[in-house]
Design a protein around this motif. Structure first.
Motif, PDB file in Angstrom:
ATOM      1  N   LEU A 164       0.842  -1.207   0.000  1.00 43.86           N
ATOM      2  CA  LEU A 164       0.000   0.000   0.000  1.00 43.86           C
ATOM      3  C   LEU A 164       0.869   1.247   0.000  1.00 43.86           C
ATOM      4  O   LEU A 164       0.593   2.220  -0.695  1.00 43.86           O
ATOM      5  CB  LEU A 164      -0.925  -0.023   1.221  1.00 43.86           C
ATOM      6  N   VAL A 174       3.930   1.594  -1.151  1.00 43.39           N
ATOM      7  CA  VAL A 174       4.529   1.795  -2.469  1.00 43.39           C
ATOM      8  C   VAL A 174       3.503   2.388  -3.418  1.00 43.39           C
ATOM      9  O   VAL A 174       3.788   3.330  -4.174  1.00 43.39           O
ATOM     10  CB  VAL A 174       5.085   0.455  -2.992  1.00 43.39           C
ATOM     11  N   TYR A 175       2.306   1.842  -3.355  1.00 46.78           N
ATOM     12  CA  TYR A 175       1.246   2.403  -4.211  1.00 46.78           C
ATOM     13  C   TYR A 175       1.060   3.870  -3.905  1.00 46.78           C
ATOM     14  O   TYR A 175       0.994   4.706  -4.802  1.00 46.78           O
ATOM     15  CB  TYR A 175      -0.052   1.628  -4.000  1.00 46.78           C
ATOM     16  N   GLY A 176       0.989   4.210  -2.616  1.00 48.08           N
ATOM     17  CA  GLY A 176       0.769   5.594  -2.238  1.00 48.08           C
ATOM     18  C   GLY A 176       1.897   6.500  -2.685  1.00 48.08           C
ATOM     19  O   GLY A 176       1.669   7.628  -3.132  1.00 48.08           O
ATOM     20  N   VAL A 177       3.117   6.017  -2.605  1.00 47.42           N
ATOM     21  CA  VAL A 177       4.260   6.846  -3.010  1.00 47.42           C
ATOM     22  C   VAL A 177       4.163   7.211  -4.480  1.00 47.42           C
ATOM     23  O   VAL A 177       4.443   8.337  -4.893  1.00 47.42           O
ATOM     24  CB  VAL A 177       5.567   6.098  -2.704  1.00 47.42           C
ATOM     25  N   ILE A 178       3.739   6.222  -5.311  1.00 52.55           N
ATOM     26  CA  ILE A 178       3.779   6.468  -6.752  1.00 52.55           C
ATOM     27  C   ILE A 178       2.489   7.091  -7.252  1.00 52.55           C
ATOM     28  O   ILE A 178       2.491   7.955  -8.135  1.00 52.55           O
ATOM     29  CB  ILE A 178       4.062   5.146  -7.485  1.00 52.55           C
ATOM     30  N   ALA A 179       1.374   6.688  -6.701  1.00 52.83           N
ATOM     31  CA  ALA A 179       0.100   7.085  -7.296  1.00 52.83           C
ATOM     32  C   ALA A 179      -0.355   8.475  -6.883  1.00 52.83           C
ATOM     33  O   ALA A 179      -1.278   9.029  -7.472  1.00 52.83           O
ATOM     34  CB  ALA A 179      -0.969   6.057  -6.923  1.00 52.83           C
TER      35      ALA A 179
END
Lengths: 683, 173, 129
Positions: free
Chosen positions: C17, C19-24
């Protein structure tokens, strides 16, 4: 007594150094050079009369080479004593002669020092009991030959000849060094006796011996490496005599002789040597016949004679030892030095080293005439002279070798020897007839007017200028061309006492006499100079007659078989008669019967020089190809890699817009990839 | 499934869901608040795992300080109330993000589950007491602990300096 | 008794989650929220590992406390940077393309009428020679 052995090498070496240091002073240089030569001859004589028979004379102490022992000893036995004495004696005559010959050369001191150093190198080689010292002497001679051949360094031809001699012998020296190292490694010692007595490892031994054969082929002028020797005639006549008679070219035979007990048991190396020597002796003798230049003729005859020495070592039965080859070395040293010094004298009178302008000049003086006659007769092998005995000893040894079952190599040598005897007699007769029966010698004007075309042309045009000397001109007024420009006659008003024929000066372009800086010194008297010259020629002539007596001390060096002696005398007489007939009793040059293209090719050395140049170009081309392969093919990969990386970098730079989130994607993706790799690959 | 397992799963699901909402909600402020929930329930996870001290510190530092800091940051920057259409990156970037996130999850699970995921521990008697932690910190770990105090000081000075850069430039011009 | 696969799975989910938050996310502060999630996933793993009876030196707990401290330091610096970015560029959008040639992104002129925007002022000042 051991100090005598060391001094034989040290005295000329120190004289060479002293001569270089005192380069400014001609009288001092003359005293040093001639004095050292006299001292060396006396020492060598002592050593010859009472050889120590030892090989343990220390020099510098052993070299610390780890496993390899290098004691650096000198030796002294009958062979080294005789050869050393002959070398010292010939060097003495040459030094005395040089005082006269280069009396007006500004660089005489350097030349004399070079000759002294050269002699030191040869004497070191002769007395060395260690392969390292042998190699040192060998290389000293190589370097000094470069210095001395290029003495007239203003002339391009002399420079080229010097470089040619250096390069050709140097290439052969590669084989020499490899061979000597192989022999040393095989014996784990550079000591000569250790090398000679080491048993076993015949493969390595054969390799080393064959390499040494190719190494000596360079300095001794065997066939693939022969062409530097005729070109070395660009050097002043004394250095030609020095190189040809007793030192450099003979050094190869001496090295082989020292290693003879190894060669005696090694058929492969001896066969190589026999084939090379047989080819060289016949080839060089045939070319000598066609030469238009006296010095070049003598140079080819040297090639032929050195090959005879080597063939003796290649074909003689082991029981005969080195006597035949070394005997011929001694005899050849005398008569070849005699011929060169006489030839230089003639060249000074005639103003050229070409044969045609010399025609008839040999009658100019008693000593000159008899000296040249004895020299040519000894070279041809006329019976009472030393050349006859030594040459027939070689023939006898080769026949014995053939009878002894040496087979192919002995028969090749025997056939080549008889052919060479024939050819040698032919070219000696031809040269003598030209020199003796020319027109009335047109005495050179005493005031020094000289009709010499200076051979300063580069080597490409040498052939043409050499051919210019071919033209036989009955009136003797040809514009002569020779290899070396002999020094001009002494300045005005000093007629050479040896010259009896007085003719008025030719009314040609009258060049003012060369004004020589009046040097005041020990031998300022022209007559004394002429006496030195005459004495040295006479001494060598005496050596050529009486050299046989010297050889009686060397066992096996005189051993004439009746049959071979009769056959060779008949061959000599027949060849002389044939040449005499062809030359119409001396009315023309016997070589003129050869077709002109053949003659021109022979004068040019059958294109050997072109072949050398082509070889050099091929080497350079190969080097270029290697450079190309290395730089443009091999290096292409790293450079393409670099270029690709740079291009990728540029492309990345263009596409990179510094967006933070894209960077984050990259970072996270990279981390994930690396982590996946880490988890899957690293266990 | 023991009682602790059930409790942990319940708290863990809350944590995961609130984490998911924290990274996917379109309300800027809601994201910070969901983070608060996530970190708070994570403190509960720690307590379930028998690490009371860590749970409390989590509450104090994360929930009490860091989330508040984040909220302040949101307020100092533009943080409009209500759903924002441009709060997320473009669609392709979100797809990449989802892929990378799934990959990370798979990776961590694959790497750690075989190592410690097969074990089960009895937590009824505490494995590590607070006293043990204290003695470890001030015994074995005292040098890293002291270094951390330096780190905090440096961070304080650094944060101050970074904000001063802009002020200094403004005053110079 | 507790089976350790649950906390490990939760840690993996939290990391994903994060990692998703960092990129998205576009907003830098929300990116930081993703970073916090990743950090907490790491903490959870540490605590899980430290709860095993054979963990030496109380390492799980102690290192977790250290990480919490480091996270506090990190977030203070990160927020300071974000604030500076906001002041200079007027936004904290990480997907924006900065104008590298001028030293200030083109987004600075997004709201030229807002003269009170400190970022706009700052950009103007910076663009002066």
């Amino acid at each position: 007594m051991t100090w005598v052995v060391r001094l034989v090498v040290l005295v000329p070496a120190l004289a060479g150094l002293a001569g270089l240091l005192l380069a400014r002073s001609r009288p001092a240089a003359q005293r040093i050079a001639v004095g050292a030569a006299v001292a060396t001859t006396v020492l060598a004589l002592i050593q010859w009369v009472a050889p120590l028979g030892t090989g343990d004379i220390d020099t510098f102490g052993a070299l610390p080479l780890g496993d390899l022992s290098a004691p650096l000893h000198l030796l002294s036995d009958e062979l080294s004593g005789l050869i050393g004495f002959v070398v010292a004696f010939v060097v003495l005559t040459i030094q005395a002669y040089t005082v006269w010959y280069l009396r007006e050369d500004a660089r005489y001191p350097q030349f004399a020092a070079g000759v002294s150093l050269f002699a030191a190198g040869m004497l070191l080689l002769v007395q060395s009991a260690d392969l390292v010292l042998t190699l040192v002497g060998w290389e000293i001679m190589g370097w000094c030959s470069w210095l001395l051949i290029g003495h007239d360094s203003e002339r391009a031809a002399a420079r080229r000849a010097a470089y040619k001699a250096f390069m050709v012998t140097r290439i052969a020296d590669i084989a020499m060094v490899v061979g000597l190292i192989t022999l040393s490694v095989r014996a784990r010692s550079t000591d000569l006796f250790a090398v000679l007595t080491e048993p076993g490892r015949t493969g390595l031994l054969t390799f080393g011996l064959v390499c040494v054969v190719f190494g000596i082929a360079g300095k001794s002028g065997l066939v693939p490496f022969h062409d530097w020797l005729p070109d070395a005639m660009e050097g002043p006549t004394p250095v030609s005599a020095l190189i040809h008679a007793a030192t450099m070219v003979a050094a190869g035979s001496y090295v082989i002789a020292r290693l003879f007990s190894l060669y005696a048991g090694n058929d492969a190396a001896r066969t190589v040597l026999a084939v090379l020597a047989a080819i060289t002796m016949v080839y060089a003798a045939a070319l000598a016949f066609a030469q238009s230049d006296l010095k070049r003729l003598l140079a080819y005859s040297t090639l032929s004679q050195v090959a005879i020495m080597l063939s003796a070592l290649a074909a003689a039965p082991a029981a005969f030892g080195v006597g035949p080859g070394m005997g011929h070395l001694v005899g050849h040293a005398f008569f070849k030095a005699l011929l060169f010094l006489g030839g230089g004298w003639l060249a000074v009178i005639a103003g050229s080293t070409a044969l045609a302008p010399m025609a008839g000049h040999v009658r100019s003086g008693v000593v000159l005439r008899w000296g040249m006659a004895i020299g040519f007769a000894a070279l041809a092998g006329v019976p009472p002279l030393v050349g006859f005995f030594t040459k027939d000893t070689v023939i006898d040894a080769a026949l014995e070798g053939a009878a002894d079952g040496a087979g192919f190599r002995a028969w090749v040598v025997v056939v080549a020897l008889f052919a060479t005897v024939l050819l040698t007699a032919a070219y000696c007769t031809r040269a003598w007839l030209v020199l003796a029966n020319g027109p009335q010698p047109a005495r050179r004007p005493a005031n020094g007017a000289l009709e010499v075309e200076r051979v300063g042309a580069p080597a490409g045009s040498v052939t043409n200028s050499r051919l210019a000397g071919v033209a036989w001109s009955p009136d003797g007024a040809v514009v002569a061309a020779g290899t070396e420009r002999p020094p001009e006659q002494t300045s005005a008003g000093e007629p050479d006492p040896e010259l009896v024929d007085e003719t008025p000066p030719a009314p040609s372009e009258h060049r003012p006499s060369v004004q020589v800086a009046p040097w005041r010194g020990w031998w300022s008297d022209t007559e004394l100079l002429a006496l030195l010259r005459t004495a040295s020629v006479a001494a060598l002539a005496a050596g050529s007659v009486l050299g046989t007596l010297l050889l009686l001390t060397l066992p096996g060096s005189i051993h004439v078989g009746w049959l071979s002696a009769v056959v060779s005398v008949l061959l000599i007489a027949g060849a002389a008669w044939a040449v005499w007939v062809v030359a119409r009793r001396g009315q023309r040059d016997a070589a003129d019967v050869l077709p002109q293209p053949v003659r021109a090719a022979a004068v040019a050395g059958l294109g050997a020089d072109t072949a050398y140049a082509a070889f050099g170009r091929a080497v350079v081309a190969t080097a270029r190809l290697v450079v190309f392969l290395d730089r443009d093919v091999l290096d292409a990969y790293p450079r393409a890699f670099a270029a690709t990386t740079r291009a990728v970098g540029r492309a990345g730079q263009r596409t990179h817009r510094a967006v933070p989130s894209l960077g984050l994607i990259g970072v996270v993706a990279g981390v994930v990839v690396v982590a996946v790799l880490g988890v899957t690959v690293w266990r | 499934m023991t009682t602790r397992d059930i409790v942990f799963v319940v708290v863990g699901v809350i944590t995961a869901l609130s984490g998911l909402l924290a990274v996917s909600t379109r309300h800027v402020v809601h994201a910070a608040l969901w983070l608060l929930v996530c970190l708070g329930s994570l403190a509960g996870c720690y307590i379930v795992l028998g690490q009371e001290l860590v749970g409390i510190v989590q509450l104090l530092v994360y929930v009490g300080a860091i989330v508040v800091l984040v909220l302040f940051a949101l307020m100092l920057t533009r943080a409009p109330i209500g759903p924002q259409p441009d709060i997320d990156a473009p669609v392709w970037q979100r797809v990449v993000a989802a892929l990378l996130g799934a990959a990370t999850t798979a990776l961590v699970a694959a790497a750690t589950l075989p190592v410690i995921g097969q074990q089960s521990v009895d937590l009824d008697t505490p494995v590590v007491t607070t006293q043990q932690i204290a003695s470890a910190i001030f015994g074995t770990w005292v040098w890293p602990f002291e270094l951390l105090s330096v780190l905090l000081l440096v961070a304080l000075v650094g944060a101050f300096a970074v904000s001063r850069v802009v002020l200094a430039r403004r005053s110079r011009s | 008794m507790i089976h350790l696969q649950w906390p490990v799975m939760l840690a993996a989910v939290l990391a994903g989650l994060g990692v998703y938050g960092v990129i998205a996310r576009r907003n830098a502060v929300l990116v930081l929220i993703g970073v916090e999630l990743i950090l907490n996933a790491a903490n959870l793993l540490l605590v899980t590992a430290g709860s095993r009876p054979d963990a030496p030196l109380a390492a799980g707990s102690v290192v977790t406390l250290f990480v919490v401290t480091i996270a506090a330091a990190e977030i203070s610096i990160a927020l300071a940077v974000i604030l500076v970015m906001f002041r200079r560029f007027g936004h904290i959008d990480l997907t924006a393309v900065p104008d590298l040639t001028k030293g200030a992104p083109e987004h600075t002129e997004r709201d030229p009428t807002d003269r009170t925007d400190p970022a706009a002022l700052a950009a103007e000042e910076v663009s002066e020679p």
